[in-house]
Motif scaffolding. Structure first.
Motif, PDB file in Angstrom:
ATOM      1  N   UNK A 135      60.629 -48.412  54.940  1.00 38.89           N
ATOM      2  CA  UNK A 135      59.868 -47.855  53.811  1.00 38.89           C
ATOM      3  C   UNK A 135      60.861 -47.631  52.686  1.00 38.89           C
ATOM      4  N   UNK A 136      61.226 -48.669  51.961  1.00 34.98           N
ATOM      5  CA  UNK A 136      62.348 -48.593  51.028  1.00 34.98           C
ATOM      6  C   UNK A 136      62.038 -47.770  49.783  1.00 34.98           C
ATOM      7  N   UNK A 137      63.109 -47.325  49.141  1.00 39.38           N
ATOM      8  CA  UNK A 137      62.981 -46.802  47.785  1.00 39.38           C
ATOM      9  C   UNK A 137      63.073 -47.990  46.845  1.00 39.38           C
ATOM     10  N   UNK A 138      62.018 -48.222  46.102  1.00 43.97           N
ATOM     11  CA  UNK A 138      61.989 -49.375  45.212  1.00 43.97           C
ATOM     12  C   UNK A 138      62.390 -48.949  43.806  1.00 43.97           C
ATOM     13  N   UNK A 139      63.153 -49.825  43.174  1.00 45.24           N
ATOM     14  CA  UNK A 139      63.761 -49.525  41.884  1.00 45.24           C
ATOM     15  C   UNK A 139      63.082 -50.347  40.797  1.00 45.24           C
ATOM     16  N   UNK A 140      62.712 -49.668  39.726  1.00 55.63           N
ATOM     17  CA  UNK A 140      62.342 -50.351  38.488  1.00 55.63           C
ATOM     18  C   UNK A 140      63.458 -50.082  37.488  1.00 55.63           C
TER      19      UNK A 140
END
Length: 277
Positions: free
Chosen positions: A160-165
């Motif tokens: 459950x990754x931390x997604x980066x914008x």
């Protein structure tokens, strides 16, 4: 910071994947039709022992991948166009142990992208925060991801990754960035092209050139300088733009450029050799 370079086994592929003739779908057809092999190429992983926590950039592949049948028959590229040579001792958890670190020490795993030779070793890091770009996570998931050439069924179920914008400030010739550390010395930048959501990691060091951990933004430093787009790039137009940004960035800022499969990356890192002007 103390930084470690690991080569987690090797991979051979088809020269057409590196040389990339043709355009559009013909590029990938050329890779599948090629019956030659490259020399073994390293699979680099980088560990950044940072005051805020241990950072791992990519995870390498696992030893099971040395058998082409590990990959699904529905993806002939993996079975026909890749040959891995990886032992259990090559896997990243054991490599960390040889320098006095542990997989349990890792705070962040940053994935440049979700191709299996960069994300296959995720299984060793269930306690780490996994960080990747939001575009990569969206593109790689489910049946659509499988159809695009990813292998989502091989990712850990707990992922459950931390997604980066990328909504941070510009970094030289990159239009946006995302700092990973509070100190701002480890920064993520978008480098799409090889995959839609590919990112790279810039490490700022006191009185030393920056390190640019490039994943597969290009396969080698020479290919970056020559603007060579690889034969399996998902978006050649974005890849061309990324290569131009890399060329301008490395001309402006003293940089040690470190792609994951460049045979000379480890040597350049050890010697601190910057990109030639």
């Amino acid at each position: 910071m103390r930084i470690h370079a690991f080569s987690t086994g090797s991979v051979r592929t088809r020269p057409a994947q590196l040389e990339a003739h043709g355009s559009g779908p013909l590029r990938r057809v050329g890779v599948l039709r090629d019956d030659r092999w490259t020399a073994p190429l390293p699979i680099h992983v980088w560990a950044i022992d940072h005051p805020e926590g241990l950072i791992l950039v990519d995870t390498g592949e696992v030893h099971e991948a040395s058998d082409p049948r590990y990959y699904p028959a529905a993806h002939p590229y993996y079975r026909r166009s890749l040959r891995f040579a990886i032992t259990e001792d090559d896997e990243i958890d054991r490599q960390l142990g040889r320098v006095g670190l542990s997989a349990d020490d890792v705070r962040w795993v940053v994935l440049t992208h979700l191709h299996t030779d960069h994300a296959g070793g995720l299984r060793h890091f269930p306690g780490a925060e996994v960080v990747l770009s939001a575009d990569e996570w969206t593109t790689a998931r489910g049946l659509r991801g499988f159809a695009r050439g990813y292998l989502p069924h091989l990712l850990p179920r707990w992922l459950a990754p931390r997604t980066v914008t990328f909504d941070g400030g510009t970094l030289a010739h990159f239009p946006a960035s995302a700092p990973l550390t509070d100190a701002g010395d480890v920064v993520l930048v978008p480098t799409p092209g090889h995959t839609h959501g590919h990112l790279s990691v810039v490490v700022h060091r006191d009185r030393q050139p920056d390190l640019f951990l490039a994943g597969d933004a290009s396969y080698t430093e020479r290919f970056m300088l020559d603007g060579v787009i690889d034969g399996v790039a998902s978006d050649p137009r974005a890849a061309r733009d990324t290569l131009g940004r890399l060329q301008r960035h490395t001309r402006r800022s003293p940089t040690v450029y470190l792609p994951a499969h460049d045979p000379y990356s480890a040597r350049r890192f050890e010697l601190g050799e910057t990109v030639p002007p």
